[in-house]
Enzyme design. Sequence first.
Site, PDB file in Angstrom:
ATOM      1  CE  LYS A  48      -1.247   2.646   3.024  1.00  0.00           C
ATOM      2  NZ  LYS A  48      -1.632   3.373   4.258  1.00  0.00           N
ATOM      3  CG  ASP A  81      -6.905   3.080   3.161  1.00  0.00           C
ATOM      4  OD1 ASP A  81      -7.983   2.750   2.626  1.00  0.00           O
ATOM      5  OD2 ASP A  81      -6.666   4.249   3.512  1.00  0.00           O
TER       6      ASP A  81
END
Length: 215
Positions: free
Chosen positions: A120, A138
């Site tokens: 991420k 996320d």
Amino acid sequence: MRRQDKADRIGRILDELYPDPPVPLDHASPYQLLVAVALSAQTTDKKVNEVTPALFAVAPTPEKMAELDPDEILGHIRTVGLAPTKAKNLWTMANQIVDAGGEVIGDWDFLESLAGVGHKTASVVMGGVFGVPAFAVDTHIHRLAARWGLSDGSNVERTERDLKAVFPRSTWSDRHLQIIYFGREHCPAKRHDLSTCPICGWAATKKRIALESGR
């Protein structure tokens, strides 16, 4: 409604609401963005933006960060989640970057090899700094994608694949930011009436709306 039709409509709404979404983490260089995103895990962007000015005042570059002791780094970031681990990771990361030449490199393998940097975080940097289309997923984006019926919500990896499949590649880097902003302003995790939401109101299933109404 087909998943693709739903995604197309969601994309139009997000483009209208957030035509040019900025990265919500304050930074003045690729390295500082990398640090800020790494700090944002299990911590709000607001909190990260509160601690990074003092941190970057003494350690604006990987060379300066590497000169600090991990305990000194901890002193600047103590109020963020998982601070002790993050302080050690920031020190290790800085040394790794210095050993590699001192610059943040726009390469997936390089970024994901750094301490405290997962997929991420690497995605945010690749998209935000190097212009490489990337869809950083996320927990918030994962939740909204499930609410909207764009993914089954089984795991973030599946969500990333599903979102990449329905949104044009050229929109990925902006789209993940748009979804984050939409979640903050219109679609919170708790005490949210999905039926009144500009997207959930029509995109979520009746079963999902009923399920979340009991929370």
